[in-house]
Design a protein around this motif. Structure first.
Motif: not given
Length: 275
Positions: A196-215
């Motif tokens: 779960x931790x690994x999946x969360x970190x992966x998802x946060x990276x994708x959000x940052x790359x897509x939207x420029x932030x993770x809000x």
């Protein structure tokens, strides 16, 4: 002079008889067996984590064990919703991502999302009813995709098959049969906290790359956590299934919040906003 006794000597009572409780040896043996089984189980789990990424993903795509979930119980097709979910996932993962099919369970009121063998992600209507922003939904989708990208379903399958072999070697055929026949359903159970931790970190990276932030990344998880704290999730709660399959903890929420970057969230597309 012959000093040997004329008859068989009588040995003292204490020879070859320990002055210990008779259950002590049994307890020591039982503890040793438990430790050996635990060690063997750990080794099987470790080997599954090592082997799963080495299995070609094309082999996993042939898995059809969960395909019945896509349409079973549905009263009407929902191609538009599934297409919108698929487009959002592609937006997050890019063109070089693993082929993954997103399914919308329109008749399922339980707020849930899960990834299974064969490259399937399932999103329920109950989950969409409890998400307000595209970013919150994107975090869930990216999180579930991460499980597939990191080969977590295959890891769980190999672990369960290994445990089935272990039970069979121990002579418990019924248990082995139960485990091995339920492998497709067992992929829906809780991933480990490390997964779960690994999946969360992966998802946060994708959000940052897509939207420029993770809000907004913590939107859905925070809502579940608050409900869990307020209601203690009675047995008939529709949230119980999600909490059982996704370990929601203060540590996890705080980790997501600590990695969040300020920004403006995007409204959920009308097609997916079924309020």
């Amino acid at each position: 002079m012959d000093t040997r006794p004329s008859g068989n000597p009588i040995l003292p009572d204490h020879i070859n008889n320990k002055n210990e409780h008779p259950l002590k040896d049994f307890l020591i043996l039982s503890l040793a067996v438990v430790l050996l089984i635990s060690l063997f189980t750990w080794l099987l789990a470790a080997s599954a984590s090592w082997l799963a990424p080495k299995i070609p993903y094309e082999w996993e795509l042939s898995w059809k064990g969960d395909s019945h979930l896509t349409t079973e119980g549905s009263t009407e097709p929902h191609e538009q919703q599934e297409q919108a979910l698929q487009q959002l996932l592609q937006k997050l993962t890019g063109d070089n991502a693993l082929p993954v099919q997103v399914h919308y369970l329109a008749d399922e009121e339980t707020p849930n999302a899960f990834a299974t063998l064969g490259g399937h992600i399932f999103i329920t209507r109950g989950l969409l009813e409890n998400i307000r922003s595209e970013n919150g939904l994107a975090m869930v989708l990216a999180h579930e995709y991460a499980h597939i990208q990191l080969r977590h379903p295959m890891t769980l399958l190999l672990e369960q098959l290994s445990l089935g072999v272990l039970w069979a070697l121990m002579g418990s055929d019924n248990m082995a049969q139960t485990v091995t026949q339920s492998t497709s359903l067992l992929t829906l159970l809780a991933f480990s906290r490390d997964m779960e931790r690994d999946a969360d970190q992966f998802a946060l990276q994708r959000l940052s790359a897509t939207y420029g932030h993770t809000a907004g990344a913590d939107e859905f998880f925070t809502q579940i956590h608050q409900l869990e704290q307020e209601s203690s999730l009675p047995q008939d709660s529709e949230w119980l299934e999600f909490v059982q399959t996704h370990p929601i903890t203060d540590e996890r929420i705080q980790t997501i919040r600590g990695s969040m970057q300020a920004g403006t969230t995007t409204a959920l597309p009308t097609l997916l906003n079924i309020q």
